[in-house]
Enzyme design. Structure first.
Site, short mmCIF file in Angstrom:
data_model
loop_
_atom_site.label_atom_id
_atom_site.label_comp_id
_atom_site.label_asym_id
_atom_site.label_seq_id
_atom_site.Cartn_x
_atom_site.Cartn_y
_atom_site.Cartn_z
N ARG A 183 0.83 -1.22 0.00
CA ARG A 183 0.00 0.00 0.00
C ARG A 183 0.85 1.26 0.00
NH1 ARG A 183 -2.10 1.82 4.43
NH2 ARG A 183 -2.37 -0.24 5.36
N LYS A 218 -10.22 4.30 -19.39
CA LYS A 218 -10.68 4.64 -20.73
C LYS A 218 -9.53 4.53 -21.73
CE LYS A 218 -14.31 5.35 -18.29
NZ LYS A 218 -14.70 6.64 -17.75
N ASP A 233 -10.09 17.36 -15.76
CA ASP A 233 -10.26 15.96 -16.13
C ASP A 233 -9.95 15.84 -17.62
OD1 ASP A 233 -11.26 13.44 -16.91
OD2 ASP A 233 -12.71 13.42 -15.26
N TYR A 260 -18.26 14.45 -15.77
CA TYR A 260 -18.63 13.03 -15.68
C TYR A 260 -19.68 12.85 -14.57
CZ TYR A 260 -18.10 8.04 -14.79
OH TYR A 260 -18.33 6.72 -14.59
C1 LIG Z 1 -15.09 7.16 -16.49
C2 LIG Z 1 -14.77 8.55 -16.13
C3 LIG Z 1 -14.44 8.89 -14.82
C4 LIG Z 1 -14.47 7.89 -13.67
O1 LIG Z 1 -13.47 6.94 -13.82
P1 LIG Z 1 -13.56 5.42 -13.25
O2 LIG Z 1 -12.28 4.82 -13.70
O3 LIG Z 1 -14.79 4.80 -13.85
O4 LIG Z 1 -13.68 5.54 -11.77
C5 LIG Z 1 -14.08 10.21 -14.56
N1 LIG Z 1 -14.07 11.13 -15.54
C6 LIG Z 1 -14.39 10.83 -16.81
C7 LIG Z 1 -14.35 11.90 -17.85
C8 LIG Z 1 -14.75 9.53 -17.15
O5 LIG Z 1 -15.08 9.24 -18.42
#
Ligand SMILES: *Cc1c(COP(=O)(O)O)cnc(C)c1O
Length: 387
Positions: A67, A212, A187, A122
């Site tokens: 961790r 993603k 983001d 998101y």
């Molecule tokens: C999917 C997504 C998230 C969240 O990510 P996870 O890996 O599903 O926790 C945050 N921001 C955007 C733009 C996303 O597409």
């Protein structure tokens, strides 16, 4: 930044970053270290080292416990930091774990933290910010009202560009100016560092859902933050305290994903642009959202391509298109090698209050398409028959 960072192009660095020591180790691919614990022989020196880890440092030698540090995950962090032009990167178990850690770290210096954010973001981020679950207060504003909304308690400004799912673009330089001394968190999941590097446009923190495009094959969940070394130290201490670590196998897959990221993003962007153009001319489609279709958008020039994500409003029932696709998978998520389609009002943005959802352009007619690497003619044929 490493040796490769100074001398090679982005595409080359995506393949070599985080792997500088491999030939010295006598291996060709990154080793996967699955140890949960490590020999800690001299308790006196280990006490100092564990304290350094707890304070967000990365002392040399044994990681002590999984961790606190993992060398495979650290390779992915090194590589991502290099690609985002950041001093450091810190990986987490998911995108939401990464965003949560940023909210905790951004709030820490100001007591009861206040966050200013611009919709849309998101759905999960919207929910987390609106719920106040992590003790933050939230003010939602339009991008040109950020400066007015900032108070002495504001610890973080949160934006997403292009935003999921409307692909709304924001001018990061203008927003960074509005933020003054308050850290701007962007983001960058949709654009990826291939198309946009927010730290080069005045942002101080970049987050990704690595689930993603960074992973790219739909088989790994992860998150990562690229930032200054000082913010990274706060994030590492929070990660140790809250436990949202990335698994080493995920770290390995994400490092591997980065190697093909530029080529995947470039090809998917070409496919997406072609589909966006065809949809725009189609009478069954009311409206298309895709970065680059419209030249006088804010932040034009901030991105070096349109990306793999597009959205469109149908004339007839949008849900029928999702029912009708045969090649494209009806599913949430994005940035995979294969194409995915979903209805944001029902799925990814279902958690957003319906009035707020409509106000930021997420209508019942809106569909979001994550364009993959298939032949564009096959994708068009599938969309055409589904429409
Ligand atoms: C999917 C997504 C998230 C969240 O990510 P996870 O890996 O599903 O926790 C945050 N921001 C955007 C733009 C996303 O597409």
């Amino acid at each position: 930044m490493s040796e490769t960072g100074r001398t090679h192009s982005f595409v080359t660095r995506a393949i070599h970053a985080g792997r500088e020591d491999l030939s010295e180790l006598g291996v060709h691919v990154a080793p996967i270290d699955l140890s949960t614990t490590y020999p800690a022989v001299d308790s006196t020196t280990e006490a100092d080292r564990i304290e350094e880890f707890a304070n967000g440092g990365q002392p040399d030698g044994s990681p002590i416990y999984a961790r606190l540090h993992n060398p495979t995950v650290a390779r992915f962090e090194t590589a991502l930091a290099e690609l985002e032009s950041a001093e450091a990167a810190v990986a987490f178990a998911s995108g939401m774990a990464a965003i949560s850690a940023c909210l905790l770290a951004g709030g820490a210096p100001v007591g009861k933290p206040h966050v200013v954010a611009v919709r849309p973001v998101y759905g999960g981020t919207d929910l987390l910010l609106n719920s106040g679950l992590l003790g933050t207060d939230i003010t939602w504003v339009n991008a040109d009202k950020i400066a007015e909304a900032i108070t002495p308690q504001t610890g973080l400004v949160v934006v997403e560009t292009p935003a999921n799912p409307t692909l709304t673009e924001l001018d990061l330089r203008a927003i960074a100016d509005e933020c003054g001394d308050v850290p701007l968190m962007v983001d960058n999941t949709v654009a990826t560092p291939v198309l946009q590097r927010p730290l080069e446009h005045g942002a101080s923190i970049v987050v990704h859902s690595a689930t993603k495009s960074l992973g790219g094959y739909g088989d790994v969940v992860g998150g990562v933050v690229a930032c200054s070394e000082s913010f990274a130290r706060s994030l590492r201490s929070i990660r140790i305290a809250t436990g949202g670590i990335l698994h080493p196998l995920a770290g390995y897959l994400l490092l591997r994903g980065l190697a093909t990221l530029p080529i995947r993003v470039k090809h998917a962007s070409e496919n997406a642009l072609e589909l966006a153009r065809r949809l725009q001319q189609d009478e069954r489609v009311a409206r298309v959202y895709y970065p680059g279709l419209d030249d006088d958008r804010p932040g034009a020039g901030q991105m070096s391509g349109g990306g793999s994500l597009l959205s469109f409003e149908t004339v007839d029932d949008a849900k029928d298109v999702v029912l009708g696709v045969k090649l494209i998978t009806p599913a949430v998520s994005l940035g995979s090698v294969d194409s995915l389609i979903q209805h944001p009002a029902s799925l990814t943005h279902h958690v957003v209050n319906p009035d707020d959802r409509n106000a930021c352009g997420i209508s019942e007619k809106l569909l979001r398409l994550s364009v993959g690497l298939e032949d564009v003619e096959d994708l068009w044929a599938d969309l055409d028959q589904a429409l």
